[in-house]
Design a protein around this motif. Structure first.
Motif, PDB file in Angstrom:
ATOM      1  N   SER A  68      53.287  32.238  34.701  1.00 48.78           N
ATOM      2  CA  SER A  68      53.583  32.875  35.982  1.00 48.78           C
ATOM      3  C   SER A  68      53.132  34.336  35.968  1.00 48.78           C
ATOM      4  N   THR A  70      50.570  35.479  34.552  1.00 54.29           N
ATOM      5  CA  THR A  70      49.119  35.563  34.758  1.00 54.29           C
ATOM      6  C   THR A  70      48.743  35.228  36.199  1.00 54.29           C
ATOM      7  N   GLY A  71      49.733  34.843  36.998  1.00 55.30           N
ATOM      8  CA  GLY A  71      49.467  34.563  38.404  1.00 55.30           C
ATOM      9  C   GLY A  71      49.251  33.092  38.706  1.00 55.30           C
ATOM     10  N   GLU A 153      57.448  32.319  46.284  1.00 55.22           N
ATOM     11  CA  GLU A 153      56.257  33.179  46.263  1.00 55.22           C
ATOM     12  C   GLU A 153      56.219  34.172  47.414  1.00 55.22           C
ATOM     13  N   TYR A 192      49.085  30.907  45.850  1.00 57.46           N
ATOM     14  CA  TYR A 192      49.948  31.982  45.353  1.00 57.46           C
ATOM     15  C   TYR A 192      49.134  33.252  45.164  1.00 57.46           C
ATOM     16  N   SER A 193      49.602  34.318  45.797  1.00 66.24           N
ATOM     17  CA  SER A 193      48.922  35.590  45.620  1.00 66.24           C
ATOM     18  C   SER A 193      49.899  36.555  44.959  1.00 66.24           C
ATOM     19  N   PRO A 194      49.796  36.680  43.634  1.00 66.81           N
ATOM     20  CA  PRO A 194      50.797  37.457  42.893  1.00 66.81           C
ATOM     21  C   PRO A 194      50.700  38.955  43.166  1.00 66.81           C
ATOM     22  N   TYR A 196      51.732  41.353  40.873  1.00 68.93           N
ATOM     23  CA  TYR A 196      51.222  41.915  39.614  1.00 68.93           C
ATOM     24  C   TYR A 196      50.795  40.758  38.730  1.00 68.93           C
ATOM     25  N   THR A 197      49.732  40.964  37.983  1.00 70.21           N
ATOM     26  CA  THR A 197      49.342  39.934  37.011  1.00 70.21           C
ATOM     27  C   THR A 197      48.978  40.595  35.693  1.00 70.21           C
TER      28      THR A 197
END
Ligand code: SF4
Ligand code: SF4
Lengths: 391, 97
Positions: A68, A70-71, A153, A192-194, A196-197
């Motif tokens: 998660s 790492t996105g 998300e 999913y657009s994280p 922070y990664t």
């Protein structure tokens, strides 16, 4: 079109429809079918995801946190001892705000060893900072898993979500379930657009330590996130209803308008209670049911507005409260009543531990006030009552 | 971090307390909870470098003359250097208040 399918298989298909990118899971009864089928889906090339084989649930949840971070859209599933083995990492997932989705197949905790369903596993994990949804049937399992990713998300949430389904009585039954099309799910659930990664091009530190000067603020920020998630959860449920035609609410009711007496329950047992309510109706008696689809954040206002003018409330739980005056759900509801300065007649019944069958008759007995007389051991007053203990 | 941690309000923290600035650990002087500090006597020192090797915090450094000293911004005062120094060139001295 509805299709007869085992609920566990349907749950794994829901994860596939959500286009999960990483799965780390360890098999445990009665959850095994979910991850077994997902492993198959990944191995067949039907789903482009990384399937991480781990040696325990502690590692499964740790790997989920890593993926998660790492996105990657991350899914896992567990049950009972597995959930407890994950326990410390559950806090890390929520504290680090990883939108992991986990199907928790509820099962009794050892000892004595039991593979059968009750809520002792999830209730021991209720304050880990996860959003918690409870399903009544297989259709809800599919729908909730898809909604869970949308909720988790959301930039206003970014928290892990647990979708609870009862072991065996849901996980292993074959039900007619409508599986949505990939196109519909894609429309509802964007990639999913994280925020922070972990990426070498833009390094960040995740999971740093906080001195006493900062820990309170950090925890308060997390608390505000889960409290504020309720409105977002409602919006996601509404949008899901509009698009898929199945409307959910954090607190659902059955025949509560006409009834002075209501049951409050979590999970699949609601269907048996509804059967009892229908039978009572046939005798000209009115009882209602309040089902919590959402347990964390606790839907206090919604629950209060349904319960406030009831005469008698019977809280049904599937966990032994171990030395507490009442079960966890009862405690939460009575605390809602207390903070609203409302004293009302509430009863707490413990049923269906370790997979014990609970028939609609038990609820009719509870309604008629005869349930305790039928139990052969004396029941202490004002505390929870265990239905059907042999003396 | 852009400002001292006791000045942050809860809503100013990044989601999940992510730290976007790399290498900021340098700003934290972690030697402030030390109660003893190592003091070198270079007359006894044989320049073997064991103190440098054994310091668990990597705070011991080599001076231009080939002797050793500890960076007291980070030294924890654990005394390992003094224990490992065979000629007894390092003495642990109580910190002044
Ligand atoms: S006292 Fe400990 S931390 Fe300080 S220099 Fe010696 S070995 Fe390193
Ligand atoms: S361990 Fe002692 S003798 Fe060796 S370099 Fe350090 S101070 Fe000198």
């Amino acid at each position: 079109m509805k299709k007869g399918i085992e609920v566990s298989i349907a749950a794994s298909i829901a994860a596939k429809l959500a286009r999960v990118e990483a799965i780390a899971a360890y098999p445990i009864t009665p959850q095994t079918h979910i991850v077994e089928h997902l492993a198959e889906i990944v191995a067949n090339g039907e789903l482009d995801a990384v399937y991480i084989n781990v040696e325990s649930e502690h590692s499964a949840m740790s790997a989920c946190c890593g993926s998660s971070a790492t996105g990657a859209r991350t899914f896992t599933s567990t049950s009972a001892q597995g959930l407890e083995l994950m326990h410390e990492i559950l806090f890390i997932a929520s504290g680090m705000r990883f939108p992991i989705v986990m199907a928790t197949v509820n099962r009794a905790l050892s000892s004595p060893l039991s593979i059968w369903g009750d809520h002792s596993d999830v209730m021991a994990a209720r304050d880990t900072g996860w959003i918690m949804l409870f399903c009544e049937n297989g259709q809800e399992v599919v729908d909730m898993i898809i909604m869970a990713f949308r909720i988790a998300e959301d930039r206003g949430v970014l928290l892990p979500v647990m979708v609870n389904l009862d072991g065996f009585s849901l996980s292993h039954v074959i039900e007619p379930i409508e599986l949505p099309s990939q196109m519909m799910v894609d429309k509802f659930l964007p990639p999913y657009s994280p925020l922070y990664t972990l990426h070498p091009n833009k390094p960040v530190t995740m999971g740093a330590y906080a001195m006493p000067e900062l820990y309170t603020e950090a925890k308060y920020a997390q608390e505000m996130a889960i409290i504020n998630s309720k409105e977002i959860i409602k919006n996601v449920m509404d949008e899901f209803g509009k698009q898929f035609g199945r409307q959910y609410k954090p607190v659902e009711t059955y025949n509560t308008e006409n009834a002075d007496f209501v049951f409050v329950a979590l999970g699949s047992i609601g269907e048996n209670i509804k059967t009892a309510i229908d039978e009572l109706k046939g005798e000209g008696k009115n009882a209602g049911l309040v089902q919590l689809r959402l347990f964390r954040p606790f839907p206090s206002e919604e629950l209060f507005s349904v319960l406030k003018d009831k005469k008698r409330v019977a809280v049904i739980e599937r966990v032994m409260p171990a030395g507490a005056p009442n079960g966890p759900l009862f405690q939460e509801i009575s605390s809602v009543m207390c903070t609203n300065s409302l004293l009302m007649h509430m009863e707490n019944y413990i049923v269906g531990l370790g997979g014990r069958d609970v028939l609609p008759e038990s609820f009719i007995d509870i309604f008629n006030g005869t349930a305790c007389e039928k139990s052969t051991v004396p029941i202490r007053d004002k505390n929870f009552k265990v239905i059907g203990v042999r003396g | 971090m852009a400002k001292p941690m006791e000045e942050y309000k809860w809503h100013e923290l990044n989601v999940g307390c992510v730290i976007e600035e790399v290498g900021n650990a340098r700003e934290y002087k972690t030697g402030d909870w030390r109660s003893f500090k190592p003091v070198w006597n270079n007359e006894k020192c044989i320049k073997c470098g064991l103190c440098w090797l054994y310091c668990p915090d990597a705070t011991v450094f080599k001076t231009n003359e080939g002797f050793y000293l500890s960076n007291l911004d980070y030294c924890k005062g654990c005394g390992i250097c003094a224990k490992e120094c065979k000629p007894g060139a390092i003495k642990m001295v109580e910190e002044g208040r």
